[in-house]
Design an enzyme around this catalytic site. Structure first.
Site, mmCIF file in Angstrom:
data_model
loop_
_atom_site.group_PDB
_atom_site.id
_atom_site.type_symbol
_atom_site.label_atom_id
_atom_site.label_comp_id
_atom_site.label_asym_id
_atom_site.label_seq_id
_atom_site.Cartn_x
_atom_site.Cartn_y
_atom_site.Cartn_z
ATOM 1 N N VAL A 22 -0.817 4.328 0.668
ATOM 2 C CA VAL A 22 -2.243 4.035 0.792
ATOM 3 C C VAL A 22 -2.810 3.548 -0.536
ATOM 4 C CG1 VAL A 22 -4.514 5.006 1.301
ATOM 5 C CG2 VAL A 22 -2.556 5.650 2.688
ATOM 6 N N TYR A 23 -2.547 4.296 -1.602
ATOM 7 C CA TYR A 23 -3.044 3.909 -2.923
ATOM 8 C C TYR A 23 -2.547 2.516 -3.300
ATOM 9 C CZ TYR A 23 -3.783 4.104 -7.998
ATOM 10 O OH TYR A 23 -4.173 3.839 -9.283
ATOM 11 N N SER A 24 -1.262 2.258 -3.097
ATOM 12 C CA SER A 24 -0.690 0.963 -3.446
ATOM 13 C C SER A 24 -1.314 -0.159 -2.632
ATOM 14 C CB SER A 24 0.827 0.985 -3.227
ATOM 15 O OG SER A 24 1.439 1.945 -4.062
ATOM 16 N N THR A 60 -4.328 -0.249 -1.330
ATOM 17 C CA THR A 60 -5.701 -0.527 -1.775
ATOM 18 C C THR A 60 -5.698 -1.337 -3.060
ATOM 19 O OG1 THR A 60 -5.900 1.568 -3.008
ATOM 20 C CG2 THR A 60 -6.615 1.566 -0.697
#
Length: 244
Positions: free
Chosen positions: A149-151, A153
């Site tokens: 998810v972080y990557s 975004t």
């Protein structure tokens, strides 16, 4: 001083890379707008800058809240430099990822930069100058388990860099991305522990973590007129990490 008479808004600037960026920009002559959710840490950062003769003020804002985001844009006023550094960092395998933290990451890491830029870019365009800098991550280009998810975004933020450069640069507003490598922020050092920190350091060609100040200096470079012919670029500050 190379940022004299400029106003810089740096999100997530009460500590870490954002806090160091605020320090170096203030030292370069900018009036710095500090923002984050923690008023105590914000006051500490502002005090540290003022003690060194710099100019800074704090505006509390939860960037996942659109009302707070609009208030931040209003209180910041016209800015010359906008640094999107704040981010939510969910860490979970895809099959275990909950919807709540997924939505929180999208709100803070993509929606907030998008609409803060939309609010502040018109004044830059009217002035005919400005610098917008997005802070990304190696995970946007290197697969890392647990960081889907972080990557994602941050990959979206890098895509926005290119789109915004195409939209704004003809009017004199430059847009670029900085990609920090493993950095020795307080959060990283606390979560990784001593052995984890050593492992991270060994992933770089220099065999060590960056200091937050080293990443901040790259952001300062892109904000300055020294890079007035650079836009739409992604600058890796990872000690060779993307290459290995």
């Amino acid at each position: 001083m190379e940022l004299a008479d400029k106003v810089a808004l740096i999100t997530g600037s009460t500590g870490g890379i954002g806090g160091e960026t605020a320090q170096v920009m203030a030292a370069a002559g900018a009036e710095v707008v500090i923002t984050g959710r923690d008023a105590r840490r914000g006051a500490t950062t502002v005090e540290a800058i003022r003690n060194k003769g710099g100019v800074a003020r704090f505006v509390a804002a939860d960037l996942a809240d659109l009302t707070a985001l609009r208030r931040l844009a209003e209180e910041a006023g016209a800015v010359d430099i906008l640094v999107h550094n704040a981010a939510v960092f969910p860490n979970a395998p895809t099959v275990s990822q909950d919807v709540e933290s997924f939505d929180a990451a999208l709100a803070a890491n993509v929606r907030a930069p998008y609409f803060l830029t939309a609010a502040l870019a018109p004044a830059m365009i009217a002035k005919g100058s400005g610098s917008i800098i997005n802070v990304s991550t190696l995970g946007a280009r290197v697969g890392m388990p647990g960081l889907s998810v972080y990557s994602a975004t941050k990959a979206a933020l890098e895509s926005l860099t290119r789109a915004w450069a195409a939209e704004f640069s003809p009017a004199g507003v430059r847009v670029n991305t900085v990609v920090p490598g493993p950095t020795g922020t307080d959060g990283v050092l606390a979560s990784a522990g001593e052995e984890g920190t050593r492992r991270l350091a060994r992933t770089t060609l220099l065999g060590r973590l960056a200091t937050p100040r080293e990443i901040a200096e790259v952001i300062l470079f892109l904000a300055s007129d020294r890079t007035r012919f650079i836009t739409g670029a992604t600058i890796a500050a990872g000690a060779g990490r993307p290459a290995i």
